[in-house]
Design an enzyme around this catalytic site. Structure first.
Site, PDB file in Angstrom:
ATOM      1  N   HIS A   3       0.846  -1.194   0.000  1.00 37.86           N
ATOM      2  CA  HIS A   3       0.000   0.000   0.000  1.00 37.86           C
ATOM      3  C   HIS A   3       0.883   1.246   0.000  1.00 37.86           C
ATOM      4  CE1 HIS A   3      -3.475  -2.516   0.941  1.00 37.86           C
ATOM      5  NE2 HIS A   3      -2.679  -3.150   1.793  1.00 37.86           N
ATOM      6  N   LYS A  23      14.854  -8.051  -0.861  1.00 37.46           N
ATOM      7  CA  LYS A  23      15.646  -7.816  -2.073  1.00 37.46           C
ATOM      8  C   LYS A  23      15.906  -9.140  -2.768  1.00 37.46           C
ATOM      9  CE  LYS A  23      17.809  -3.688  -0.319  1.00 37.46           C
ATOM     10  NZ  LYS A  23      18.947  -3.050   0.248  1.00 37.46           N
ATOM     11  N   LYS A  72      26.231 -17.337   2.953  1.00 42.22           N
ATOM     12  CA  LYS A  72      27.316 -18.083   2.304  1.00 42.22           C
ATOM     13  C   LYS A  72      26.861 -18.536   0.926  1.00 42.22           C
ATOM     14  CE  LYS A  72      26.267 -22.628   4.263  1.00 42.22           C
ATOM     15  NZ  LYS A  72      26.837 -23.750   5.000  1.00 42.22           N
TER      16      LYS A  72
END
Length: 191
Positions: free
Chosen positions: A122, A171, A188
Site C-alpha cells: 500500500h 531484495k 554463504k
C-alpha cells in the site's frame, strides 16, 4: 471444472503494479474472484488427502497442478488466480500466498511451513493508503524457503538458493546462496 479468470482491464492493471483503489469501477471483479477463492479455500482446508488438496488448489489458481506437487493444508490465499506452481513442488502446512501481483514457483521448489509470500503493498501516503500496489514474486528452480520466512513484493529468489527459517526477504536473492536474517542478507555460497 477449472475456471480461468478474465484477462485485461483491472486484472492487467493489478499485475502491472498500477495502484488499484476501492472506488475503481471494476473493483467488483476482484471481489468476485476473492469470494470464489474463499469458497474453495474452505473446502481445501478441510480436505483429508493430498489429491483433493491439489485438485481444489487447481480450481483456485485456474490451472491444473501436476501430480508430482504436494501441498499440505491448511493453505491460505486471498486471490489465487495469479499463482503458478511448477512440477515436483512441495508446500508445507500453514503457508499464505497473497498473489494479486503474481507468484511463480518453478519446478522442484520447497516451501517450509508458515511461509508468507506477499506480492501486495500500500502507498505510504495516509490519504491513499487503502490503494493496492502489487509486484510479482518469482522463486526459481530448486530454491528452498525455510519455515516462517516472509518474501516481500517484487523479490526473485535465485535457482538453488536457500532462505533461512524466519527470514524477511526484501531484495532479490542470487542463485546458489544461503540468505538469512531480518532483513535477509547473504550468509554463504552453496558452491
Amino acid at each position: 471444472m477449472i475456471v480461468v479468470v478474465e484477462q485485461g482491464g483491472i486484472f492487467e492493471r493489478l499485475r502491472s503494479g498500477e495502484p488499484i483503489r476501492l472506488d475503481d469501477p471494476e473493483y467488483y471483479k476482484i471481489s468476485e474472484v476473492v469470494d470464489r477463492t474463499m469458497k474453495f479455500s474452505q473446502q481445501l482446508n478441510t480436505s483429508i488427502d493430498i489429491s483433493s488438496i491439489r485438485n481444489l488448489l487447481s480450481e483456485i489458481i485456474g490451472a491444473r497442478i501436476d501430480e508430482s506437487t504436494t501441498i499440505f493444508a491448511p493453505f491460505y490465499t486471498n486471490f489465487g488466480r495469479f499463482t503458478s506452481i511448477g512440477k515436483n513442488v512441495f508446500i508445507n502446512h500453514a503457508c499464505s500466498f497473497l498473489d494479486m501481483g503474481g507468484i511463480t514457483l518453478e519446478d522442484d521448489v520447497l516451501i517450509g511451513p508458515r511461509v508468507n509470500l506477499v506480492t501486495e503493498n500500500h502507498p505510504l501516503d495516509p490519504a491513499d493508503r487503502r490503494a493496492l500496489i502489487t509486484k510479482p514474486i518469482l522463486i526459481k528452480k530448486n530454491a528452498w524457503i525455510g519455515a516462517g520466512a516472509t518474501i516481500l513484493p517484487g523479490v526473485t529468489i535465485g535457482e538453488n538458493a536457500v532462505v533461512a527459517a524466519g527470514s524477511v526477504v526484501s531484495k532479490d536473492v542470487p542463485a546458489n546462496v544461503v540468505v538469512g536474517g531480518v532483513p535477509a542478507k547473504t550468509i554463504k555460497s552453496i558452491y
